[in-house]
Scaffold this active site. Structure first.
Site, short mmCIF file in Angstrom:
data_model
loop_
_atom_site.label_atom_id
_atom_site.label_comp_id
_atom_site.label_asym_id
_atom_site.label_seq_id
_atom_site.Cartn_x
_atom_site.Cartn_y
_atom_site.Cartn_z
CE LYS A 8 55.50 26.81 28.11
NZ LYS A 8 54.94 25.69 27.35
N PRO A 90 66.08 23.18 29.17
CG PRO A 90 65.15 21.04 29.27
CD PRO A 90 65.40 22.27 30.08
CB VAL A 91 67.06 24.65 23.56
CG1 VAL A 91 66.54 25.30 22.28
CG2 VAL A 91 67.91 25.63 24.35
CB SER A 99 58.86 32.20 26.10
OG SER A 99 58.59 31.70 24.81
CG ASP A 132 54.81 29.47 25.43
OD1 ASP A 132 53.58 29.34 25.55
OD2 ASP A 132 55.56 28.57 25.04
#
Ligand code: C5P
Length: 307
Positions: A8, A90-91, A99, A132
């Site tokens: 998102k 990507p983290v 999420s 989220d």
């Protein structure tokens, strides 16, 4: 079964205040995008996790595993699930990667185990995994409030948009499913991540610039999205956390400038960073800018919003 766990971006993110539990009250328009992890769920005796990319997280800390355990608890079932995650999001990038995986597991197991939990209820359950998660369980553009647990379909019914009821309060997700909705428009974006890790907790802790209530922020973004007007969406972008995140990680400001110089209509940061995104007119412009930024060593991809 294999499902896409969509990332998102936050078209708007307003921080409204600090709550007694230490969390912040937010008002945010959360929009899923076409960048996705691939989540495969297979019947198994226990909950297990296969990560297709290098990741230092223990399985117990992984949000997808926590989501599966939550579904075991809620359903009272003993069976497990083998979860395979093909990570592309990507983290620590503000794109809701963890999420999204959790939301995909909640939705996936609800279907695989035939539980029939209604989406609004499933979204509510997801709040205990992460702020989220409820928005991503619901899918589509969502207005997120509270600490993230209150989610509402973002676009008002078309009859309301064009009719006399313009000021009517939003339909809550739990209300009548028969209300007709206008299909949300697709917007084209370029994501750019400067490669710094932003801890959400760290950014909120450093945030100290509460602003007065600005109802026009939500009003303007909704109007722009309903009209499918990308230039107006670009003008309406807002993220109250961006200044704090940029102060802690100046690379975010540099990535923002790269997108602006490349000709994006408007640029903002997603979530608590570090990913920034620019709105562009179409897919080919998005591809062109993403390619140029990638050649310069920035992680950049062209995406579009998902309904
Ligand atoms: O809920 P989540 O695990 O995503 O939040 C991570 C951290 O971000 C929280 O521990 C909290 O410090 C901060 N946070 C906040 N207000 C929110 C969401 C998150 O202060 N609405």
């Amino acid at each position: 079964m294999t499902v896409a766990a969509y990332a998102k971006v936050n078209f708007t993110l307003e921080v409204l205040g600090v709550r007694p539990d230490g969390y912040h009250d937010l008002r945010s328009v959360v929009v899923p995008i076409s960048l996705a992890d691939e989540v495969t769920l297979e019947p198994a005796d226990e909950v297990t996790l296969n990560l297709k990319t290098l990741n230092t997280l223990k399985a117990e800390d992984n949000l997808a595993v926590r989501a599966a355990r939550l579904m075991q608890r809620v359903s009272g079932r003993n069976e497990g699930v083998e979860i395979t995650l093909e990570k592309r999001i990507p983290v620590g990038g503000g794109l809701g990667g963890g999420s999204a995986d959790a939301a995909a597991v909640l939705n996936g197991l609800n279907e695989m185990w035939g539980l029939g939990i209604p989406k609004p209820e499933l979204a509510g359950l997801g709040a205990e995994i992460g702020s989220d998660v409820p928005a991503l369980v619901l899918g589509g553009p969502v207005l997120m409030e509270g600490r993230g647990e209150q989610v509402t379909e973002c676009l008002v019914p078309s009859a309301v948009v064009h009719g006399a009821e313009l000021k009517r309060k939003d339909r809550r997700v739990s209300s009548s499913p028969s209300t007709k909705h206008q299909a949300p428009s697709t917007f084209h974006l370029v994501l750019a991540n400067p490669g710094v890790f932003c801890s959400t907790a760290e950014i909120f802790k450093a945030f100290a610039s509460l602003l007065p209530n600005r109802p026009e922020i939500l009003y303007n973004i909704r109007l722009a999205m309903q009209a499918g007007d990308d230039a107006a969406v670009a003008r309406a972008l807002q993220n109250d956390l961006e200044a704090t995140a940029t102060r802690l990680h100046p690379e975010i400001g540099a990535a923002r400038r790269r997108l602006e110089e490349a000709g994006c209509l408007g640029v903002s940061m997603s979530g608590s960073g570090a990913t920034v995104f620019g709105i562009v007119r179409d897919a080919s412009e998005a591809e062109c800018i993403a390619r140029k930024l990638s050649e310069d060593g920035l992680w950049a991809v062209a995406v579009e919003t998902v309904r």
